[in-house]
Motif scaffolding. Sequence first.
Motif, PDB file in Angstrom:
ATOM      1  N   ALA A 179       0.825  -1.214   0.000  1.00  0.00           N
ATOM      2  CA  ALA A 179       0.000   0.000   0.000  1.00  0.00           C
ATOM      3  C   ALA A 179       0.860   1.266   0.000  1.00  0.00           C
ATOM      4  O   ALA A 179       0.516   2.253  -0.661  1.00  0.00           O
ATOM      5  CB  ALA A 179      -0.937   0.004   1.212  1.00  0.00           C
ATOM      6  N   LEU A 180       1.975   1.238   0.722  1.00  0.00           N
ATOM      7  CA  LEU A 180       2.857   2.408   0.800  1.00  0.00           C
ATOM      8  C   LEU A 180       3.851   2.464  -0.362  1.00  0.00           C
ATOM      9  O   LEU A 180       4.616   3.418  -0.481  1.00  0.00           O
ATOM     10  CB  LEU A 180       3.631   2.399   2.123  1.00  0.00           C
ATOM     11  CG  LEU A 180       2.810   2.667   3.373  1.00  0.00           C
ATOM     12  CD1 LEU A 180       3.610   2.364   4.634  1.00  0.00           C
ATOM     13  CD2 LEU A 180       2.310   4.102   3.390  1.00  0.00           C
ATOM     14  N   LYS A 181       3.844   1.423  -1.188  1.00  0.00           N
ATOM     15  CA  LYS A 181       4.759   1.334  -2.337  1.00  0.00           C
ATOM     16  C   LYS A 181       6.217   1.418  -1.896  1.00  0.00           C
ATOM     17  O   LYS A 181       7.032   2.112  -2.490  1.00  0.00           O
ATOM     18  CB  LYS A 181       4.439   2.404  -3.375  1.00  0.00           C
ATOM     19  CG  LYS A 181       3.051   2.248  -3.954  1.00  0.00           C
ATOM     20  CD  LYS A 181       2.755   3.308  -4.961  1.00  0.00           C
ATOM     21  CE  LYS A 181       1.321   3.123  -5.459  1.00  0.00           C
ATOM     22  NZ  LYS A 181       0.857   4.216  -6.272  1.00  0.00           N
ATOM     23  N   LEU A 182       6.520   0.691  -0.800  1.00  0.00           N
ATOM     24  CA  LEU A 182       7.897   0.649  -0.330  1.00  0.00           C
ATOM     25  C   LEU A 182       8.720  -0.202  -1.291  1.00  0.00           C
ATOM     26  O   LEU A 182       8.215  -1.130  -1.902  1.00  0.00           O
ATOM     27  CB  LEU A 182       7.983   0.037   1.069  1.00  0.00           C
ATOM     28  CG  LEU A 182       7.247   0.752   2.190  1.00  0.00           C
ATOM     29  CD1 LEU A 182       7.510   0.058   3.515  1.00  0.00           C
ATOM     30  CD2 LEU A 182       7.661   2.202   2.283  1.00  0.00           C
ATOM     31  N   THR A 183       9.967   0.138  -1.386  1.00  0.00           N
ATOM     32  CA  THR A 183      10.883  -0.621  -2.226  1.00  0.00           C
ATOM     33  C   THR A 183      12.174  -0.806  -1.454  1.00  0.00           C
ATOM     34  O   THR A 183      12.445  -0.074  -0.509  1.00  0.00           O
ATOM     35  CB  THR A 183      11.134   0.082  -3.567  1.00  0.00           C
ATOM     36  OG1 THR A 183      11.885  -0.772  -4.408  1.00  0.00           O
ATOM     37  CG2 THR A 183      11.861   1.399  -3.390  1.00  0.00           C
ATOM     38  N   TYR A 238      14.294  -0.932   3.377  1.00  0.00           N
ATOM     39  CA  TYR A 238      13.070  -0.392   2.804  1.00  0.00           C
ATOM     40  C   TYR A 238      13.150   1.125   2.694  1.00  0.00           C
ATOM     41  O   TYR A 238      13.714   1.789   3.560  1.00  0.00           O
ATOM     42  CB  TYR A 238      11.843  -0.761   3.646  1.00  0.00           C
ATOM     43  CG  TYR A 238      11.408  -2.188   3.439  1.00  0.00           C
ATOM     44  CD1 TYR A 238      10.836  -2.595   2.242  1.00  0.00           C
ATOM     45  CD2 TYR A 238      11.588  -3.141   4.430  1.00  0.00           C
ATOM     46  CE1 TYR A 238      10.446  -3.896   2.035  1.00  0.00           C
ATOM     47  CE2 TYR A 238      11.200  -4.458   4.239  1.00  0.00           C
ATOM     48  CZ  TYR A 238      10.629  -4.828   3.042  1.00  0.00           C
ATOM     49  OH  TYR A 238      10.245  -6.120   2.835  1.00  0.00           O
ATOM     50  N   ALA A 239      12.573   1.654   1.622  1.00  0.00           N
ATOM     51  CA  ALA A 239      12.515   3.105   1.412  1.00  0.00           C
ATOM     52  C   ALA A 239      11.244   3.420   0.643  1.00  0.00           C
ATOM     53  O   ALA A 239      10.660   2.555  -0.011  1.00  0.00           O
ATOM     54  CB  ALA A 239      13.735   3.591   0.639  1.00  0.00           C
ATOM     55  N   ILE A 240      10.831   4.678   0.720  1.00  0.00           N
ATOM     56  CA  ILE A 240       9.674   5.143  -0.031  1.00  0.00           C
ATOM     57  C   ILE A 240      10.173   5.914  -1.240  1.00  0.00           C
ATOM     58  O   ILE A 240      10.923   6.871  -1.107  1.00  0.00           O
ATOM     59  CB  ILE A 240       8.786   6.071   0.812  1.00  0.00           C
ATOM     60  CG1 ILE A 240       8.181   5.298   1.969  1.00  0.00           C
ATOM     61  CG2 ILE A 240       7.682   6.684  -0.045  1.00  0.00           C
ATOM     62  CD1 ILE A 240       7.387   6.166   2.915  1.00  0.00           C
ATOM     63  N   ILE A 241       9.788   5.472  -2.389  1.00  0.00           N
ATOM     64  CA  ILE A 241      10.010   6.234  -3.617  1.00  0.00           C
ATOM     65  C   ILE A 241       8.622   6.320  -4.223  1.00  0.00           C
ATOM     66  O   ILE A 241       8.131   5.392  -4.824  1.00  0.00           O
ATOM     67  CB  ILE A 241      11.000   5.537  -4.565  1.00  0.00           C
ATOM     68  CG1 ILE A 241      12.334   5.376  -3.865  1.00  0.00           C
ATOM     69  CG2 ILE A 241      11.148   6.324  -5.856  1.00  0.00           C
ATOM     70  CD1 ILE A 241      13.375   4.647  -4.655  1.00  0.00           C
TER      71      ILE A 241
END
Length: 152
Positions: free
Chosen positions: A46-50, A61-64
Amino acid sequence: MKVARHEKIIELIHQYDIDTQEELASRLNEAGFKVTQATVSRDIRALKLTKVAGKDGKSRYAIINNESGSLGEKYTRVLEDTLLSIDVGQNIIVIKTVSGMAMGVAAALDALKWPEILGCIAGDDTIMCAAKTADMALGAAEKLRSFVRLNK
């Protein structure tokens, strides 16, 4: 509850180099959120973590959070060519640019739609970005520095 949990996940991945769903679930449970690995897996989607390479070479993990999954070439170029400094005070990120470029950089930042940034105000060579929290401001500033390889 889900919104609060998502905000905590964002805070945690900015604060720690979290590389597994189990570690994220453990940190959430320590913070008072009762979650399972399956819940964390859904939150990650849901947060589109990569996963990205951390400073030590280990993944984390990071948010882009833009449609292409990374900064577009034109935005990267604008940021690399014009940013002079990035400073944080509480939940405010102050960005200095070369003269006349603050509005272009602010537009690039707005286009990224990072969830931790509420909005930006630009002058001639200075941008003020308001983040949701002080921790999110620090995380967003670090993320921005990593994208443009700004050595502070």
